[in-house]
Motif scaffolding. Structure first.
Motif, PDB file in Angstrom:
ATOM      1  N   VAL A 186       0.821  -1.225   0.000  1.00 50.79           N
ATOM      2  CA  VAL A 186       0.000   0.000   0.000  1.00 50.79           C
ATOM      3  C   VAL A 186       0.844   1.259   0.000  1.00 50.79           C
ATOM      4  O   VAL A 186       1.764   1.406   0.792  1.00 50.79           O
ATOM      5  CB  VAL A 186      -0.983   0.087   1.198  1.00 50.79           C
ATOM      6  CG1 VAL A 186      -2.233  -0.713   0.927  1.00 50.79           C
ATOM      7  CG2 VAL A 186      -0.348  -0.274   2.499  1.00 50.79           C
ATOM      8  N   SER A 187       0.495   2.158  -0.898  1.00 44.24           N
ATOM      9  CA  SER A 187       1.161   3.461  -0.957  1.00 44.24           C
ATOM     10  C   SER A 187       0.394   4.430  -0.065  1.00 44.24           C
ATOM     11  O   SER A 187      -0.737   4.145   0.346  1.00 44.24           O
ATOM     12  CB  SER A 187       1.127   3.975  -2.398  1.00 44.24           C
ATOM     13  OG  SER A 187      -0.224   4.149  -2.803  1.00 44.24           O
ATOM     14  N   ASP A 188       0.997   5.579   0.189  1.00 47.48           N
ATOM     15  CA  ASP A 188       0.318   6.618   0.968  1.00 47.48           C
ATOM     16  C   ASP A 188      -0.993   7.022   0.290  1.00 47.48           C
ATOM     17  O   ASP A 188      -1.995   7.273   0.950  1.00 47.48           O
ATOM     18  CB  ASP A 188       1.221   7.856   1.113  1.00 47.48           C
ATOM     19  CG  ASP A 188       2.424   7.571   2.012  1.00 47.48           C
ATOM     20  OD1 ASP A 188       2.550   6.418   2.474  1.00 47.48           O
ATOM     21  OD2 ASP A 188       3.232   8.489   2.237  1.00 47.48           O
ATOM     22  N   GLU A 189      -0.957   7.074  -1.049  1.00 48.77           N
ATOM     23  CA  GLU A 189      -2.155   7.473  -1.810  1.00 48.77           C
ATOM     24  C   GLU A 189      -3.307   6.502  -1.561  1.00 48.77           C
ATOM     25  O   GLU A 189      -4.450   6.910  -1.378  1.00 48.77           O
ATOM     26  CB  GLU A 189      -1.861   7.517  -3.331  1.00 48.77           C
ATOM     27  CG  GLU A 189      -0.968   8.667  -3.763  1.00 48.77           C
ATOM     28  CD  GLU A 189       0.481   8.511  -3.282  1.00 48.77           C
ATOM     29  OE1 GLU A 189       1.067   9.525  -2.851  1.00 48.77           O
ATOM     30  OE2 GLU A 189       1.015   7.373  -3.289  1.00 48.77           O
ATOM     31  N   ILE A 190      -2.992   5.215  -1.577  1.00 45.18           N
ATOM     32  CA  ILE A 190      -4.031   4.199  -1.350  1.00 45.18           C
ATOM     33  C   ILE A 190      -4.582   4.314   0.067  1.00 45.18           C
ATOM     34  O   ILE A 190      -5.795   4.283   0.278  1.00 45.18           O
ATOM     35  CB  ILE A 190      -3.493   2.765  -1.627  1.00 45.18           C
ATOM     36  CG1 ILE A 190      -3.236   2.579  -3.120  1.00 45.18           C
ATOM     37  CG2 ILE A 190      -4.481   1.707  -1.123  1.00 45.18           C
ATOM     38  CD1 ILE A 190      -2.561   1.272  -3.490  1.00 45.18           C
ATOM     39  N   ILE A 191      -3.689   4.482   1.036  1.00 47.71           N
ATOM     40  CA  ILE A 191      -4.128   4.618   2.437  1.00 47.71           C
ATOM     41  C   ILE A 191      -5.051   5.830   2.584  1.00 47.71           C
ATOM     42  O   ILE A 191      -6.142   5.727   3.144  1.00 47.71           O
ATOM     43  CB  ILE A 191      -2.913   4.729   3.394  1.00 47.71           C
ATOM     44  CG1 ILE A 191      -2.116   3.416   3.400  1.00 47.71           C
ATOM     45  CG2 ILE A 191      -3.373   5.082   4.814  1.00 47.71           C
ATOM     46  CD1 ILE A 191      -0.780   3.470   4.124  1.00 47.71           C
ATOM     47  N   LYS A 192      -4.603   6.962   2.038  1.00 46.27           N
ATOM     48  CA  LYS A 192      -5.422   8.182   2.135  1.00 46.27           C
ATOM     49  C   LYS A 192      -6.744   8.018   1.398  1.00 46.27           C
ATOM     50  O   LYS A 192      -7.791   8.433   1.896  1.00 46.27           O
ATOM     51  CB  LYS A 192      -4.652   9.385   1.575  1.00 46.27           C
ATOM     52  CG  LYS A 192      -3.513   9.857   2.476  1.00 46.27           C
ATOM     53  CD  LYS A 192      -2.719  10.944   1.760  1.00 46.27           C
ATOM     54  CE  LYS A 192      -1.466  11.326   2.515  1.00 46.27           C
ATOM     55  NZ  LYS A 192      -0.552  12.131   1.678  1.00 46.27           N
TER      56      LYS A 192
END
Length: 242
Positions: A186-192
């Motif tokens: 998971v990237s930060d973008e996916i988490i956000k």
């Protein structure tokens, strides 16, 4: 602020999935626990990660081939001085009456289809009035959907290793309120993106300081770590920042 979940208890220091590890995690100030459950020959829900007892206990063989009384004779604290039995889920939920921890119960039924495991877990969670403090997760997504249909009041969260496109859409489609992805997937973008769409994100297993910092900096819902003491200290430092 990001919640800290102790992976199999405080497993960096104590034998994983034992009462000692859970008690130590609670003393460390963790917000929650993550533990794994399997089913014995006589239908008891026991807390152990592997389908076999070999790696974590003094015994040898499959969990499903032992009765609860037989499995209790094995030492679940293989490397430690003190002998400790494998806990039953009942024992953990009883102990949870005396604290405020959230408990992520992972059903280990993606390799062996334990018949009736979902109903047994739900029955126990309801018996101890812990529906609002339990999250049921599994790599077996059919199983957690079954849990949701049986007990919509208990939160479910799919576990996955791979990169899923817009995982919040998938989570919503199976009525999950959270996802438990492998950290590297998971990237930060996916988490956000997931959090913005109302889906909690609790990546596993987060042990490196750089990774803990990364998740704290984006205020990720929670992180699942072997070392709740280190994670809690870093979280406190984070909260002190102006």
């Amino acid at each position: 602020m990001t919640q800290i979940f102790a992976h199999r208890g405080y497993s960096a220091v104590f034998a994983e999935n034992t009462m000692s590890a859970f008690i130590a995690a609670e003393k460390a100030g963790a917000d929650g626990l993550e533990l794994d459950v399997q089913l014995t020959k006589d239908g008891e829900i026991v807390v152990i990660h592997d389908e076999k007892v070999d790696r974590t206990t003094s015994g040898s063989g499959f969990v499903k081939n032992f009765t609860f009384n037989e499995i209790r004779k094995f030492n679940a604290n293989k490397k430690g001085v003190k002998k400790e039995p494998m806990p039953s889920l009942t024992e953990v939920l009883e102990w949870m009456q005396f604290n405020q921890l959230v408990c992520n119960i992972e059903l280990k039924n993606n390799l062996l289809p334990y018949e009736g495991m979902e109903e047994k877990v739900i029955q126990l969670v309801r018996k101890y009035n812990l529906s609002n403090r339990v999250i049921i997760s599994s790599f077996n997504h059919y199983s957690i959907v079954m849990c949701y249909r049986t007990a919509p009041e208990i939160e479910i969260a799919p576990l996955f290793n791979e990169r899923i496109y817009m995982p919040w859409v998938y989570a919503q489609s199976i009525r999950a309120k959270g996802i438990h992805p492998k950290l590297v997937s998971v990237s930060d973008e996916i988490i956000k993106g997931a959090m913005e769409n109302g889906i909690a994100v609790r990546p596993y297993t987060v042990n490196k300081e750089t990774d803990i910092n990364r998740l704290l900096s984006i205020n990720c819902t929670a992180l699942i770590t072997d070392d709740p003491v280190k994670a809690m200290e870093m979280k406190k430092q984070y909260e002190k920042r102006p």
